[in-house]
Design an enzyme around this catalytic site. Sequence first.
Site, mmCIF file in Angstrom:
data_model
loop_
_atom_site.group_PDB
_atom_site.id
_atom_site.type_symbol
_atom_site.label_atom_id
_atom_site.label_comp_id
_atom_site.label_asym_id
_atom_site.label_seq_id
_atom_site.Cartn_x
_atom_site.Cartn_y
_atom_site.Cartn_z
ATOM 1 N N HIS A 1 0.813 -0.918 -0.112
ATOM 2 C CA HIS A 1 0.072 0.070 -0.241
ATOM 3 C C HIS A 1 0.871 1.959 0.246
ATOM 4 O O HIS A 1 1.921 1.437 -0.108
ATOM 5 C CB HIS A 1 -1.033 0.386 1.448
ATOM 6 C CG HIS A 1 -0.122 0.052 2.435
ATOM 7 N ND1 HIS A 1 0.232 -0.793 3.342
ATOM 8 C CD2 HIS A 1 -0.100 1.138 3.621
ATOM 9 C CE1 HIS A 1 0.676 -1.241 4.373
ATOM 10 N NE2 HIS A 1 1.005 0.978 4.421
ATOM 11 N N ARG B 1 10.044 -0.722 3.434
ATOM 12 C CA ARG B 1 10.171 -0.572 2.098
ATOM 13 C C ARG B 1 10.037 -1.260 0.506
ATOM 14 O O ARG B 1 11.120 -1.821 0.594
ATOM 15 C CB ARG B 1 10.937 0.644 2.358
ATOM 16 C CG ARG B 1 10.335 2.793 2.642
ATOM 17 C CD ARG B 1 10.939 3.724 2.348
ATOM 18 N NE ARG B 1 11.052 4.126 3.161
ATOM 19 C CZ ARG B 1 12.052 4.648 4.123
ATOM 20 N NH1 ARG B 1 13.227 3.647 3.539
ATOM 21 N NH2 ARG B 1 11.873 5.078 5.396
#
Length: 314
Positions: free
Chosen positions: A171, A191
């Site tokens: 997301h 990340r």
Amino acid sequence: MNEPLFLKAVLQEKIWGGTKLKDVFGYDLPSDKVGECWAISAHPNGPSTILNGPYQGMTLAEVWEKHRDVFGNAKGDVFPLLTKILDANDDLSVQVHPDDAYGLAHEGELGKTECWYVIDADEGAEIIYGHHAQTKEELETMIREGKWNDLLRRIKVKKGDFFFVPSGTIHAIGAGIMILETQQSSDTTYRVYDYDRKGDDGKPRELHIQQSVDVTTVPHVDAASDIKTEKLENVEITSYIKTDFFDVYQWKITGKAAFEATAPYTLVSVLEGEGTLSVEAGDYPLHKGTHFILPNEIKNWSIDGTLQIIASTP
């Protein structure tokens, strides 16, 4: 403890942050790059401070540790929830969070399931929610080859939208979006992609490719939505989500509305308007940007005014 616990938020500077937390909510910002308001937090990276009553000056974490009766003697080493407001002046990194088992094993803290209420969004603003890979191998190949346009699912959003983001969901919040986030009390983020941005040190920000592949749910499955709204006297209550981690509600109040506790304690954030909270111990003014917890001893309360509130319970 028969008083609400009003909280002083912690403001976090971010490379993608802006000034909307001041412009919209009136918070005193340390810079023009503030991305997150940790409004109700007992996390060590940003604990809220109690503003009133016998525990004034203590952090929420200290009250959880030393006065567990305030929370109905709830179990757990850590206060389980964290409420944030995020100002995405620029795109956030594409990321994914682990579940509890992976988070505890690899990071020593809970995993992170979260949900978003869109406070505001620019015309055409988008989030990244999920991916198109069908296998872990395909996911890893597309990440390592940088096939972001093929991999990532983009969804346009508008004010008032709600999204449930379970652990394992790739997301990202896009530029021009402000959200209230209810999440597990965790700061573990992997990340996947960061647009090749450089951090304050001038170096590319760290990516966590292997961990991301490990924890991402493949194939992506949209979380089931079961949003229900009921109208009571002077209040419209929307139930957005009920999960193992949190239940989240919206209260739209026009006049004087009465409430009963449905959990050992309730987290409350005022997004719009002003009014008065009344409990047995007295009356308390509420305004846009106020955050508080209703402790276990408060079983009934009323709110009078015109307000939009997001509330959550563990």
